[in-house]
Design an enzyme around this catalytic site. Structure first.
Site, short mmCIF file in Angstrom:
data_model
loop_
_atom_site.label_atom_id
_atom_site.label_comp_id
_atom_site.label_asym_id
_atom_site.label_seq_id
_atom_site.Cartn_x
_atom_site.Cartn_y
_atom_site.Cartn_z
CG HIS A 278 22.71 27.03 -18.81
ND1 HIS A 278 22.22 25.76 -18.66
CD2 HIS A 278 22.31 27.71 -17.72
CE1 HIS A 278 21.55 25.68 -17.51
NE2 HIS A 278 21.59 26.86 -16.92
CG ASP A 285 18.76 25.12 -15.43
OD1 ASP A 285 19.70 25.28 -14.62
OD2 ASP A 285 18.47 25.96 -16.29
CD GLU A 333 19.98 30.15 -10.71
OE1 GLU A 333 19.58 31.18 -11.24
OE2 GLU A 333 20.64 29.27 -11.33
CG HIS A 336 22.57 26.35 -12.47
ND1 HIS A 336 22.38 26.97 -13.68
CD2 HIS A 336 23.91 26.15 -12.36
CE1 HIS A 336 23.54 27.12 -14.29
NE2 HIS A 336 24.49 26.63 -13.50
#
Ligand code: ZN
Length: 364
Positions: A278, A285, A333, A336
């Protein structure tokens, strides 16, 4: 124990017995007292004698114990959180200056402008990002990018051309110098000289400007398939990442863990500052309306399934897949996504790899 002490011991014992014997003969009814006295006196004497003989040994032992007690109580403060985090705080300040510079260079792409007046409660979203704990993943009050895209200003005709099916894999080679492939994880922190230009997706949502077009194309394609994708917390500066991480560490320490234990646990749930994608604006996300928690369940939603099947066509990969946790060191995740470009995304997705494995096998 030498002979001298042994003799003393025997002599004392004899003396006591003799005295008790005399006492018992005089006071037959109180003979139990005499016996008691004899046992106590002899035991006490033997004990004193033992301590006396071993004085040096016991002194040495006491010194060692004292040393360990003192040294451990002095070393304890050096293990606490605050001392090691001072340097991080300085780094945060440096980074926020750098961010300010980058902000001035933001390029407002025409498509980015379309979403500029939409608001997303990114504060809440960022807080929840990458935290597996569902209590942190409550997201409300937001506008979806899909809604933004459906405004009249957006034309779906400027259709995006996905990776040409005809491109043969032999033609594709991957260079470690390619910005799209930069590997960022705990073992490979963001290089000091890494440079990129931030572009604006909306007021408070930014990412690497080179990623905005494929991202919006992906959102449009999803919407055309009836899937509403909502982007949250794409770019995050070092300060933000550091705060998320240290909050997590603090929470574990409040629960009674040591700093090292808390750090290790936190690093599995939140990316260690300096090693988050990020921070280089290449990760987003994504959630969907009706399912706004950043947790495993997102993978089972229509949006999660659409993304895992189609994101590669727009250059995005599911960065932390299920079953690769031992390689990525990050839990599964499904929300993501990382931009790596269409070629790499296709190879990675079709071969069921994570980025680390792709680097091992394909990147020169
Ligand atoms: Zn993320």
């Amino acid at each position: 124990m030498n002979v001298n002490f042994l003799q003393k011991k025997v002599a004392f014992k004899n003396r006591v017995i003799l005295r008790v014997d005399t006492f018992n003969k005089k006071h037959k009814r109180l003979s139990f007292l005499g016996m008691l006295y004899a046992v106590c006196a002899i035991t006490l004497y033997n004990l004193m004698l033992y301590l006396y003989v071993n004085t040096k040994r016991f002194t040495a032992l006491a010194c060692i114990l004292l040393f360990f007690t003192l040294s451990s109580s002095f070393s304890y403060p050096a293990m606490t959180l605050n001392i090691s985090f001072d340097s991080d705080l300085e780094a945060v300040e440096d980074n926020s200056e750098a961010t300010a510079v980058l902000s001035q260079e933001e390029v407002a792409e025409s498509e980015a402008e379309l979403v500029a007046d939409q608001t997303v409660d990114s504060q809440v979203l960022e807080e929840a990002d990458e935290v597996v704990n569902p209590d942190a993943a409550e997201i409300d009050d937001m506008a979806s990018v899909s809604e933004i895209l459906s405004s009249d200003a957006v034309s779906l005709d400027d259709s995006f051309v996905p990776l040409s099916e005809s491109a043969s894999k032999e033609d594709i080679s991957f260079s470690s110098k390619d910005w799209k492939l930069v590997l960022v994880n705990k073992q490979h922190p963001i290089p000091d000289d890494y440079e990129f230009t931030l572009g604006t997706i909306s007021d408070n949502m930014k990412c690497d400007e080179r990623v905005i077009t494929p991202l919006l194309d992906m959102l449009k394609a999803a919407r055309a398939d009836g899937v509403n994708l909502i982007v949250c917390s794409p770019y995050r500066d070092l300060g933000r990442q550091t705060m998320l991480f240290s909050n997590k560490v603090d929470r574990y320490m409040d629960g009674g863990l040591s700093y090292m234990e808390a750090y290790n646990l936190a690093s599995q749930a939140v990316t260690v500052p300096g090693s988050s994608e990020h921070q280089i604006g290449l990760a987003v996300d994504i959630i969907t309306d009706g399912y706004t928690s950043l947790d495993e369940g997102f993978g089972d939603t229509a949006a999660g399934k659409w993304l895992s099947a189609n994101s590669m066509r727009y250059g995005f990969i599911l960065r932390y897949p299920k079953g690769k946790e031992h390689i990525t060191s990050i839990e599964y995740e499904p929300w993501h996504f990382r931009y790596v470009g269409q070629d790499a995304a296709t190879v990675i997705t079709e071969n069921g790899l994570c980025l680390e494995e792709f680097w091992n096998k394909f990147v020169d």
